[in-house]
Design a protein around this motif. Structure first.
Motif, PDB file in Angstrom:
ATOM      1  N   PHE A 195     -29.346  18.564  44.583  1.00  0.00           N
ATOM      2  CA  PHE A 195     -28.090  19.298  44.371  1.00  0.00           C
ATOM      3  C   PHE A 195     -28.357  20.755  43.994  1.00  0.00           C
ATOM      4  O   PHE A 195     -27.631  21.520  44.049  1.00  0.00           O
ATOM      5  CB  PHE A 195     -27.474  18.552  43.193  1.00  0.00           C
ATOM      6  CG  PHE A 195     -26.640  17.279  43.972  1.00  0.00           C
ATOM      7  CD1 PHE A 195     -26.530  16.952  45.198  1.00  0.00           C
ATOM      8  CD2 PHE A 195     -26.568  16.227  43.063  1.00  0.00           C
ATOM      9  CE1 PHE A 195     -26.060  15.853  45.592  1.00  0.00           C
ATOM     10  CE2 PHE A 195     -26.122  14.916  43.394  1.00  0.00           C
ATOM     11  CZ  PHE A 195     -26.023  14.791  44.572  1.00  0.00           C
ATOM     12  N   LEU A 216     -24.374  20.570  47.087  1.00  0.00           N
ATOM     13  CA  LEU A 216     -23.179  20.286  46.127  1.00  0.00           C
ATOM     14  C   LEU A 216     -22.605  21.584  45.597  1.00  0.00           C
ATOM     15  O   LEU A 216     -23.230  22.543  45.461  1.00  0.00           O
ATOM     16  CB  LEU A 216     -23.601  19.402  44.973  1.00  0.00           C
ATOM     17  CG  LEU A 216     -22.601  18.659  44.032  1.00  0.00           C
ATOM     18  CD1 LEU A 216     -22.126  17.532  45.034  1.00  0.00           C
ATOM     19  CD2 LEU A 216     -23.179  17.816  42.941  1.00  0.00           C
ATOM     20  N   SER A 217     -21.150  21.547  45.412  1.00  0.00           N
ATOM     21  CA  SER A 217     -20.746  22.749  44.872  1.00  0.00           C
ATOM     22  C   SER A 217     -20.833  22.961  43.446  1.00  0.00           C
ATOM     23  O   SER A 217     -21.284  21.782  42.779  1.00  0.00           O
ATOM     24  CB  SER A 217     -19.046  22.609  45.100  1.00  0.00           C
ATOM     25  OG  SER A 217     -18.628  21.552  44.278  1.00  0.00           O
ATOM     26  N   PRO A 232     -18.710  23.386  40.942  1.00  0.00           N
ATOM     27  CA  PRO A 232     -18.096  22.682  40.227  1.00  0.00           C
ATOM     28  C   PRO A 232     -18.473  21.340  39.903  1.00  0.00           C
ATOM     29  O   PRO A 232     -18.520  20.652  38.900  1.00  0.00           O
ATOM     30  CB  PRO A 232     -16.462  22.804  40.570  1.00  0.00           C
ATOM     31  CG  PRO A 232     -16.773  24.078  41.264  1.00  0.00           C
ATOM     32  CD  PRO A 232     -18.108  24.189  41.733  1.00  0.00           C
ATOM     33  N   LYS A 233     -18.821  20.721  40.948  1.00  0.00           N
ATOM     34  CA  LYS A 233     -19.289  19.309  41.172  1.00  0.00           C
ATOM     35  C   LYS A 233     -20.611  19.067  40.391  1.00  0.00           C
ATOM     36  O   LYS A 233     -20.685  18.073  39.525  1.00  0.00           O
ATOM     37  CB  LYS A 233     -19.279  18.740  42.706  1.00  0.00           C
ATOM     38  CG  LYS A 233     -18.064  18.711  42.954  1.00  0.00           C
ATOM     39  CD  LYS A 233     -17.844  17.958  44.371  1.00  0.00           C
ATOM     40  CE  LYS A 233     -16.633  17.699  45.172  1.00  0.00           C
ATOM     41  NZ  LYS A 233     -16.620  17.241  46.489  1.00  0.00           N
ATOM     42  N   LEU A 234     -21.571  19.867  40.481  1.00  0.00           N
ATOM     43  CA  LEU A 234     -22.815  20.029  39.836  1.00  0.00           C
ATOM     44  C   LEU A 234     -22.584  20.115  38.369  1.00  0.00           C
ATOM     45  O   LEU A 234     -23.237  19.156  37.803  1.00  0.00           O
ATOM     46  CB  LEU A 234     -23.692  21.076  40.328  1.00  0.00           C
ATOM     47  CG  LEU A 234     -25.042  21.154  39.657  1.00  0.00           C
ATOM     48  CD1 LEU A 234     -25.966  19.855  39.932  1.00  0.00           C
ATOM     49  CD2 LEU A 234     -25.764  22.393  40.021  1.00  0.00           C
ATOM     50  N   ALA A 256     -19.929  19.090  36.732  1.00  0.00           N
ATOM     51  CA  ALA A 256     -19.131  18.124  36.093  1.00  0.00           C
ATOM     52  C   ALA A 256     -20.111  16.796  36.084  1.00  0.00           C
ATOM     53  O   ALA A 256     -20.002  16.184  35.055  1.00  0.00           O
ATOM     54  CB  ALA A 256     -17.867  17.721  37.031  1.00  0.00           C
ATOM     55  N   ARG A 257     -20.939  16.553  36.813  1.00  0.00           N
ATOM     56  CA  ARG A 257     -21.961  15.620  36.987  1.00  0.00           C
ATOM     57  C   ARG A 257     -23.144  15.873  35.750  1.00  0.00           C
ATOM     58  O   ARG A 257     -23.279  14.882  35.152  1.00  0.00           O
ATOM     59  CB  ARG A 257     -22.753  15.572  38.303  1.00  0.00           C
ATOM     60  CG  ARG A 257     -22.060  15.045  39.444  1.00  0.00           C
ATOM     61  CD  ARG A 257     -22.965  14.868  40.638  1.00  0.00           C
ATOM     62  NE  ARG A 257     -22.143  14.322  41.492  1.00  0.00           N
ATOM     63  CZ  ARG A 257     -22.590  13.630  42.785  1.00  0.00           C
ATOM     64  NH1 ARG A 257     -23.652  13.011  42.490  1.00  0.00           N
ATOM     65  NH2 ARG A 257     -21.691  12.981  43.681  1.00  0.00           N
ATOM     66  N   SER A 272     -21.223  15.117  32.530  1.00  0.00           N
ATOM     67  CA  SER A 272     -20.771  13.577  32.341  1.00  0.00           C
ATOM     68  C   SER A 272     -22.260  13.029  31.828  1.00  0.00           C
ATOM     69  O   SER A 272     -22.119  12.081  31.001  1.00  0.00           O
ATOM     70  CB  SER A 272     -20.338  13.350  33.585  1.00  0.00           C
ATOM     71  OG  SER A 272     -20.088  12.006  33.493  1.00  0.00           O
TER      72      SER A 272
END
Length: 152
Positions: free
Chosen positions: A56, A78-79, A81-83, A85-86, A89
């Motif tokens: 990613f 991966l975008s 924002p998604k990276l 967020a992951r 988290s």
């Protein structure tokens, strides 16, 4: 601190691009120093490694400070924002488990800056890894254990 609506407007028009290099900064809630030990700091490092393992992001340089981190990455599959967020988290779950705490670890959002190709990546990496020196945590970079850069 910007309101949720203002924060959303700041992101309007943003997009992330595979292959682009970004400097990302994420700050702990209320700047709480939650990563004060090597063990808790390594939880963030493991999230960086997992992102690289999953292809990613390619980590170029990073530092984990007691209340925030800086991460220089080349975005991959991966975008952004998604990276983020992951990563947030994963580190929240890991820290809460390891320390028997509950609740959020990170402030909402993150700061990112796309690095232009003509910028000196080594200078950006140097800025990142010398953060503990500027913060007065250590006298020299080598005395701090929670950093890395591909050029070292």
């Amino acid at each position: 601190m910007p309101s949720q609506n203002c924060s959303h407007r700041l992101r309007t028009g943003r997009y992330s691009e595979s292959g682009q290099i970004y400097l990302v900064t994420v700050v702990a809630v209320e700047r709480q120093p939650v990563f004060t030990t090597y063990k808790t700091g390594r939880l963030v490092v493991e999230a960086f490694r997992k992102a690289q393992e999953e292809q990613f992001a390619n980590s170029l340089a990073w530092v984990v400070m007691p209340d925030h981190f800086h991460w220089l990455i080349e975005l991959q599959n991966l975008s952004l924002p998604k990276l983020m967020a992951r990563t947030k988290s994963r580190t929240t779950v890991a820290l809460n488990r390891a320390t028997q705490r509950q609740g959020p670890v990170w402030q909402h959002g993150y700061h990112d800056r796309a690095i232009r190709k003509e910028e000196d990546l080594l200078a950006v990496a140097r800025y990142i890894v010398t953060n503990p020196v500027r913060a007065g945590l250590v006298k020299k970079t080598g005395d701090y254990s929670l950093w890395d850069a591909i050029w070292v």
